[in-house]
Design a protein around this motif. Sequence first.
Motif, short mmCIF file in Angstrom:
data_model
loop_
_atom_site.label_atom_id
_atom_site.label_comp_id
_atom_site.label_asym_id
_atom_site.label_seq_id
_atom_site.Cartn_x
_atom_site.Cartn_y
_atom_site.Cartn_z
N THR A 38 1.49 7.85 -6.08
CA THR A 38 0.51 8.94 -6.13
C THR A 38 1.15 10.29 -5.79
O THR A 38 0.95 11.28 -6.49
CB THR A 38 -0.64 8.66 -5.14
OG1 THR A 38 -1.11 7.33 -5.38
CG2 THR A 38 -1.78 9.63 -5.34
N TYR A 39 1.97 10.32 -4.72
CA TYR A 39 2.68 11.55 -4.36
C TYR A 39 3.51 12.07 -5.53
O TYR A 39 3.56 13.27 -5.79
CB TYR A 39 3.66 11.32 -3.19
CG TYR A 39 3.03 11.22 -1.83
CD1 TYR A 39 2.03 12.10 -1.43
CD2 TYR A 39 3.48 10.28 -0.92
CE1 TYR A 39 1.48 12.00 -0.16
CE2 TYR A 39 2.94 10.17 0.34
CZ TYR A 39 1.94 11.03 0.71
OH TYR A 39 1.39 10.95 1.96
N SER A 80 0.84 -1.20 0.00
CA SER A 80 0.00 0.00 0.00
C SER A 80 0.88 1.26 0.00
O SER A 80 0.53 2.26 -0.63
CB SER A 80 -1.00 -0.02 1.15
OG SER A 80 -0.34 0.15 2.37
N LEU A 81 2.03 1.18 0.65
CA LEU A 81 2.95 2.33 0.62
C LEU A 81 3.47 2.59 -0.79
O LEU A 81 3.61 3.74 -1.21
CB LEU A 81 4.13 2.06 1.57
CG LEU A 81 5.17 3.18 1.68
CD1 LEU A 81 4.54 4.44 2.27
CD2 LEU A 81 6.35 2.75 2.53
N PHE A 82 3.71 1.53 -1.52
CA PHE A 82 4.18 1.64 -2.91
C PHE A 82 3.19 2.47 -3.73
O PHE A 82 3.56 3.43 -4.40
CB PHE A 82 4.34 0.24 -3.50
CG PHE A 82 4.97 0.19 -4.86
CD1 PHE A 82 6.35 0.12 -5.00
CD2 PHE A 82 4.19 0.18 -6.01
CE1 PHE A 82 6.94 0.06 -6.26
CE2 PHE A 82 4.77 0.12 -7.28
CZ PHE A 82 6.15 0.07 -7.40
N ARG A 83 1.91 2.14 -3.63
CA ARG A 83 0.88 2.89 -4.35
C ARG A 83 0.83 4.34 -3.90
O ARG A 83 0.72 5.26 -4.70
CB ARG A 83 -0.50 2.27 -4.08
CG ARG A 83 -0.72 0.95 -4.77
CD ARG A 83 -2.06 0.35 -4.31
NE ARG A 83 -2.22 -0.99 -4.82
CZ ARG A 83 -2.66 -1.27 -6.04
NH1 ARG A 83 -2.98 -0.30 -6.87
NH2 ARG A 83 -2.76 -2.53 -6.45
N GLU A 84 0.93 4.54 -2.58
CA GLU A 84 0.85 5.88 -2.02
C GLU A 84 2.00 6.76 -2.55
O GLU A 84 1.78 7.91 -2.94
CB GLU A 84 0.96 5.75 -0.50
CG GLU A 84 0.59 6.98 0.30
CD GLU A 84 0.78 6.72 1.80
OE1 GLU A 84 0.45 5.61 2.28
OE2 GLU A 84 1.27 7.63 2.49
N LEU A 99 -0.24 1.56 -11.62
CA LEU A 99 -1.08 2.74 -11.39
C LEU A 99 -0.96 3.55 -12.66
O LEU A 99 0.11 4.07 -12.96
CB LEU A 99 -0.55 3.55 -10.21
CG LEU A 99 -1.23 3.43 -8.86
CD1 LEU A 99 -0.66 4.47 -7.92
CD2 LEU A 99 -2.73 3.57 -8.95
N GLU A 100 -1.98 3.64 -13.43
CA GLU A 100 -1.88 4.37 -14.70
C GLU A 100 -1.87 5.86 -14.44
O GLU A 100 -2.77 6.41 -13.82
CB GLU A 100 -3.04 3.99 -15.62
CG GLU A 100 -3.05 2.50 -15.95
CD GLU A 100 -1.69 1.99 -16.41
OE1 GLU A 100 -1.22 0.99 -15.83
OE2 GLU A 100 -1.11 2.58 -17.31
N GLY A 101 -0.83 6.54 -14.92
CA GLY A 101 -0.69 7.97 -14.62
C GLY A 101 -1.15 8.83 -15.79
O GLY A 101 -1.05 8.46 -16.91
#
Lengths: 236, 236
Positions: A174-175, A167-171, A234-236
């Motif tokens: 996002t940052y 979950s930290l990886f995703r977070e 995570l598609e940016g």
Amino acid sequence: MNNVEHTVKSYDSELTKLDNAIARMGGMAESLLGQASEALVKRDTALAADVIHDDLKVDELETEINAEATRILALRQPVADDLRTVISALKTSSDLERIGDLSKNIAKRTITLSSGTPIGAVHTIARMASLVQSMVHNVLDAYLERDERKALDIRQQDEVVDQLHTSLFRELLTYMMEDPRNITSCTHLLFIAKNVERAGDHATNIAENVYFLVTGTHPEDERRKDDETSFTGLEG
Amino acid sequence: MNNVEHTVKSYDSELTKLDNAIARMGGMAESLLGQASEALVKRDTALAADVIHDDLKVDELETEINAEATRILALRQPVADDLRTVISALKTSSDLERIGDLSKNIAKRTITLSSGTPIGAVHTIARMASLVQSMVHNVLDAYLERDERKALDIRQQDEVVDQLHTSLFRELLTYMMEDPRNITSCTHLLFIAKNVERAGDHATNIAENVYFLVTGTHPEDERRKDDETSFTGLEG
């Protein structure tokens, strides 16, 4: 007869010394990881520098354990339990050396981090590190008590570490997407988190060494040592 | 007398079989890394899936080598050169297992990569992987030939791998800053590159195992196994 007894006793004490060296090395690796995490949270570069320096002591202890284990194999030619004691010490010292090395890498990246580092992510990493510290602590207790059930229990803690990591990886992704100025520090945090996660994997390896040490076999249910983040898109 | 000769011969053949198993495992690890790199360059997810599956065979071979080495230690109680042969097989199989595992991680991330992945970075990674493949190949030759100088020569190749890794790290950070849409794929590439760099470190570990196998001592000049990127700051 007296001579034989003496020989046997000194052999026993050699094996006990090997256990003690593993206990000492485990304590050092556990405390190094804790200090690396503290240095990260407090932005304490002096403490980070201490971690980098003190990792040398962990390396030295591994060299000593290797030399002593090799000597016992050559001179005592152990079998059964005693042979497993020596093999487990060899394997475990290698895992502990890696935990020391990963702590050193965390400390090195901590020194580089700029002041804009997202504090929430840092605290998640500290929580992961604290879990891994307790894994190292418990698995070393299990090692010295020859308690294979207690050793395997730490695998549940490792699952929590892996979940926090994913979950930290995703977070962190996002940052980075929100503000490109976060990219450098978040990249270092990604690698720091990965280092903590890998330290947890090494603690789990040690649990398997303990299982082998006590039972002479390997735990059947192959644990998941996959990196969950490798499937995180995570598609940016 | 006949009996003794027979015993000695069968013992020799056990040690030779251990060497052969290491050679086979080395070949598998080398080819797995090559396939993982090819899958990345060609965006071949079927090939990537093969790598993930075939890593199991490397794991199985490690288990076999561990069991055989432990059996030889228990039954033959080797000393001197023979003891070093067994210990080196144990250590080297563990490094080769890690190279297989890292190849699997590369394959898993390859499957996740989106189509917008920067192709220049992919080719740099392929070049790193090809260098590490040749390191694995050469160090295994050196292992079987008991040639410690040849083994240590691969450390120069590892320096090139580390340099490529450090400059790629900077390049990927720049891509991410230029366009946030690159962040997810570049993050996966950062970890893929790191996996290749770590595979090179394991090849270097094997070189040190060969040195120990032949000489009974460890190479004095401690190689740099630090992660150079940990000191790489790019202010965004």
